[in-house]
Design an enzyme around this catalytic site. Structure first.
Site, mmCIF file in Angstrom:
data_model
loop_
_atom_site.group_PDB
_atom_site.id
_atom_site.type_symbol
_atom_site.label_atom_id
_atom_site.label_comp_id
_atom_site.label_asym_id
_atom_site.label_seq_id
_atom_site.Cartn_x
_atom_site.Cartn_y
_atom_site.Cartn_z
ATOM 1 N N ASP A 148 0.868 -1.182 0.000
ATOM 2 C CA ASP A 148 0.000 0.000 0.000
ATOM 3 C C ASP A 148 0.900 1.226 0.000
ATOM 4 O O ASP A 148 1.320 1.689 1.061
ATOM 5 C CB ASP A 148 -0.882 0.040 1.250
ATOM 6 C CG ASP A 148 -1.877 -1.092 1.317
ATOM 7 O OD1 ASP A 148 -2.889 -1.018 0.617
ATOM 8 O OD2 ASP A 148 -1.645 -2.047 2.073
ATOM 9 N N ARG A 156 4.444 2.500 2.955
ATOM 10 C CA ARG A 156 5.125 1.316 3.491
ATOM 11 C C ARG A 156 6.619 1.358 3.227
ATOM 12 O O ARG A 156 7.393 0.757 3.965
ATOM 13 C CB ARG A 156 4.548 0.038 2.866
ATOM 14 C CG ARG A 156 3.045 -0.086 2.897
ATOM 15 C CD ARG A 156 2.443 0.070 4.278
ATOM 16 N NE ARG A 156 1.004 -0.180 4.263
ATOM 17 C CZ ARG A 156 0.175 0.289 5.174
ATOM 18 N NH1 ARG A 156 0.626 1.025 6.168
ATOM 19 N NH2 ARG A 156 -1.113 0.019 5.101
ATOM 20 N N ARG A 217 -6.356 10.759 2.348
ATOM 21 C CA ARG A 217 -6.111 9.679 1.393
ATOM 22 C C ARG A 217 -6.988 9.853 0.155
ATOM 23 O O ARG A 217 -6.722 9.247 -0.888
ATOM 24 C CB ARG A 217 -6.387 8.332 2.048
ATOM 25 C CG ARG A 217 -5.491 8.010 3.223
ATOM 26 C CD ARG A 217 -5.973 6.786 3.978
ATOM 27 N NE ARG A 217 -5.908 5.587 3.165
ATOM 28 C CZ ARG A 217 -6.414 4.409 3.537
ATOM 29 N NH1 ARG A 217 -7.056 4.289 4.702
ATOM 30 N NH2 ARG A 217 -6.307 3.367 2.744
ATOM 31 N N LYS A 247 -9.793 1.576 -4.737
ATOM 32 C CA LYS A 247 -10.365 1.139 -3.457
ATOM 33 C C LYS A 247 -11.118 2.295 -2.815
ATOM 34 O O LYS A 247 -10.854 3.464 -3.139
ATOM 35 C CB LYS A 247 -9.273 0.608 -2.532
ATOM 36 C CG LYS A 247 -8.144 1.607 -2.204
ATOM 37 C CD LYS A 247 -7.040 0.913 -1.427
ATOM 38 C CE LYS A 247 -5.982 1.888 -0.983
ATOM 39 N NZ LYS A 247 -4.855 1.208 -0.335
ATOM 40 N N HIS A 248 -12.099 2.035 -1.909
ATOM 41 C CA HIS A 248 -12.562 0.782 -1.339
ATOM 42 C C HIS A 248 -14.019 0.641 -1.736
ATOM 43 O O HIS A 248 -14.876 1.325 -1.161
ATOM 44 C CB HIS A 248 -12.448 0.805 0.178
ATOM 45 C CG HIS A 248 -11.081 1.170 0.696
ATOM 46 N ND1 HIS A 248 -10.625 2.466 0.766
ATOM 47 C CD2 HIS A 248 -10.074 0.385 1.140
ATOM 48 C CE1 HIS A 248 -9.380 2.475 1.286
ATOM 49 N NE2 HIS A 248 -9.018 1.224 1.507
ATOM 50 N N HIS A 260 -10.949 -0.676 10.249
ATOM 51 C CA HIS A 260 -9.951 -1.488 10.929
ATOM 52 C C HIS A 260 -10.443 -1.896 12.327
ATOM 53 O O HIS A 260 -10.050 -2.936 12.861
ATOM 54 C CB HIS A 260 -8.625 -0.727 11.083
ATOM 55 C CG HIS A 260 -7.939 -0.444 9.787
ATOM 56 N ND1 HIS A 260 -8.266 0.643 9.018
ATOM 57 C CD2 HIS A 260 -6.945 -1.102 9.141
ATOM 58 C CE1 HIS A 260 -7.496 0.644 7.929
ATOM 59 N NE2 HIS A 260 -6.692 -0.402 7.983
ATOM 60 N N ASP A 333 -10.116 -6.033 1.040
ATOM 61 C CA ASP A 333 -9.246 -5.325 1.963
ATOM 62 C C ASP A 333 -8.751 -6.370 2.968
ATOM 63 O O ASP A 333 -9.200 -7.520 2.982
ATOM 64 C CB ASP A 333 -10.010 -4.199 2.655
ATOM 65 C CG ASP A 333 -9.089 -3.082 3.153
ATOM 66 O OD1 ASP A 333 -7.861 -3.302 3.232
ATOM 67 O OD2 ASP A 333 -9.609 -1.995 3.462
#
Length: 599
Positions: A148, A156, A217, A247-248, A260, A333
């Site tokens: 990601d 990352r 984002r 996404k998403h 999450h 996801d």
């Protein structure tokens, strides 16, 4: 440059230590299925000379276990594919039933591996490309190697890779060509390190200022603008050499719940979905997105069963496949997220996702359990092997289309492109043009004098201070953090004495919260105060009577350097808000498109 293709004619399957999967509390579940004794140790694959032939013959050579393995993408611990580092081995054995990544992919033949800095290091491009090549060399079928790398708040792979400002800063520039350039440069850097899939761009329309998981984002709160930038970045990443995933789906932009941590509920009507959430996904599909990632969220207007979208046939098959016409890969996801686990067990989620129309299962919390559950579902008839074949065909077709079948490996001498001067210039240009001046009583530009930099973020305040000093000011930093204590506020007030300017970096400011109180106390000193929202621009409405207000939407080094240039006047601010900033009174404090400049 990429290396000549790594041969996939024959791959020796290695043995894997530790045949039992251990789950929390030390309980042992059923032994993980190993390769049968009568299965060949060597797995023959055809030369990738045509898509149809390669997909057909590769699928025909697979056992059911091989096919089921292809449906999964997991993370492995270790900075090398064959790591023997004790902590990594212990974690891999517990989670995956294998010592390391090489052993895992040889035994289970997954569709892909996803990278995280906390699992794989990722600080040295040479280490990353060696890890990638090691995994590909161990795999019977070329792997998706993914991460990601949205940039901005979701990264990352950090320095020395170029750190682009992210989605909302791009939206503030209104420059879709810049979005394409950034994605192409980013894609080239990822591919040079052996990655071939990026779970980006984010196609969500951030219409809820309180959204805890999307925010910057997203490119914007405007569906048309998000669609335009999603299209641009889809093509850019692909031109850079990596596959992409919008996404998403069906849209995560209007929720106050982080998926999450819980299961969000989107209350849009079907008509609102078509008007607000759908356009970026429709645009991504039209632009040829390789994958679409499902969101773990309830959308009652689209499926009144209240199943999360990831598990919803009406949403994945009915809307995405049939209504929008997407025939590419649908990936979930992360299945570790509570949004998909809150109502169903970890053994049911993979099966239900496949029944809904998903092709790839990302990061199941218990891989052995998930793998065995899918095999058991086929054995019982709940899933058919033909259904499994359909998903594997899509995955193989994408691997062929993106050149992964022909060239799974990467030339390790090509990492010079990572963090190149040319790419850093692209990042700096975007950052310069994204900074948005929301309010100014004439305090800015501030060209000479002493400055106190305080507020959120130890690295943020330090780097902004360095950047202001580089522009010729005399700046000092004093971190007060996300929740400044009374003593920290007092120290900041004391440090402001004798300064010509105070710059306060803010992040996720709450009304009447500690960061807002810090700004209020600093204003009482009589020293001019400038706030800089380094996250969402919604912070700007939490402060009244500041001398100037800026939004960078990002705390990357490039964005902080651009903030400094705008503060000093070296750069004339040209960014405009890609969202409305609501006021405390329920109205609009700063409207979409607002942005001041010095001329």
């Amino acid at each position: 440059m990429r290396s000549p293709k790594l041969s996939r004619k024959t791959v020796l399957v290695s043995s894997v230590a530790g045949a039992f999967a251990v789950i929390g509390g030390g309980a042992v579940i059923a032994e993980v299925s190993r390769r049968d004794e009568d299965e060949p140790d060597r797995f023959e694959l055809p030369d990738p000379d045509s898509a149809e032939k390669w997909v057909h013959e590769t699928l025909a050579a697979m056992s059911l276990k091989d096919k089921v393995g292809q449906l999964f993408m997991v993370y492995v611990h270790g900075e090398t594919a064959d790591t023997d580092q004790a902590d990594a081995v212990d974690s891999n054995r517990e989670r995956l039933g294998a010592d390391n990544g090489a052993a895992f992919v040889a035994e289970f033949r997954p569709g892909g591996i996803i990278y995280f800095d906390w699992a794989n290091g990722l600080t040295d491009p040479n280490q990353v490309v060696a890890l990638s090549n090691g995994l590909q060399e161990a795999s019977a079928v070329p792997l998706f190697i993914a991460t990601d790398q949205e940039y901005g708040t979701v990264v990352r792979i950090g320095e020395p890779a170029t750190q682009f400002p992210g989605a909302m800063p791009l939206g503030a520039t209104r420059d879709v060509e810049a979005a394409t350039r950034a994605a192409e440069a980013a894609g080239a850097e990822l591919r040079a390190m052996g990655l071939n899939l990026n779970f980006a761009p984010d196609a969500d329309v951030n219409v809820d200022p309180a959204n805890p998981v999307i925010g910057v984002r997203s490119f914007s709160s405007d569906p048309a603008l998000v669609a335009e930038f999603t299209t641009a970045q889809t093509g850019g990443y692909q031109a850079g050499g990596v596959a992409v995933s919008a996404k998403h789906f069906p849209g995560h932009g209007d929720t106050g719940t982080d998926s999450h941590l819980g299961l969000p509920v989107i209350t849009h009507t079907a008509e609102e979905w078509e008007r607000i959430d759908a356009p970026p996904f429709t645009a991504a599909i039209g632009a040829g997105t390789d994958m679409v990632m499902s969101g773990h969220l309830q959308f009652p207007a689209l499926d009144d069963s209240l199943k999360p979208a990831t598990l919803s046939g009406p949403i994945i098959t009915g809307l995405l496949r049939e209504q929008l016409g997407f025939d590419g890969v649908v990936v979930t996801d992360s299945l570790e997220m509570e949004g998909v686990r809150s109502e169903y067990g970890d053994e049911r989620v993979p099966v239900m996702a496949l029944q809904a129309g998903v092709d790839m299962l990302l990061m199941p919390p218990d891989f052995p359990l998930a793998y065995e559950s899918v095999l058991a579902a086929v054995a019982s008839g709940e899933l058919t092997e033909e259904r499994i074949d359909a998903s594997v065909r899509r995955l193989l077709a994408l691997k062929f289309a993106r050149g992964i079948a022909a060239e799974p490996g990467t030339d390790p001498s090509g990492t010079d492109v990572v963090g190149s001067d040319a790419h850093r210039e692209v990042a700096a240009d975007i950052a310069d043009r994204s900074i948005t001046l929301l309010a100014n009583d004439g305090t800015l530009p501030f060209k000479t004098g002493k400055v106190l930099v305080t507020g959120w973020g130890e690295n943020t305040t330090a780097r902004l201070t360095e950047s202001l000093n580089a522009e010729g000011l005399q700046a000092e930093a004093l971190v007060t953090g996300e929740e400044p204590s009374a003593d920290q506020v007092k120290a900041a007030v004391e440090a402001a004495k004798g300064r010509g300017l105070v710059v306060v970096s803010t992040f996720s400011v709450e009304a009447d919260g500690a960061q807002a109180k810090l700004v209020a106390e600093l204003l009482k000193t009589g020293v001019p105060v400038v706030t800089a929202a380094v996250g969402t621009p919604y912070d700007a409405a939490r402060h009244s009577a500041v001398n100037a207000s800026l939004a960078s939407y990002s705390y990357t080094l490039a964005s902080l350097a651009s903030l400094a240039k705008v503060i000093t006047g070296a750069v004339n601010p040209t960014g405009t808000l890609p969202v409305d900033v609501p006021g405390a009174d329920g109205g609009t404090a700063f409207a979409f498109g607002h942005g001041l400049n010095y001329t």
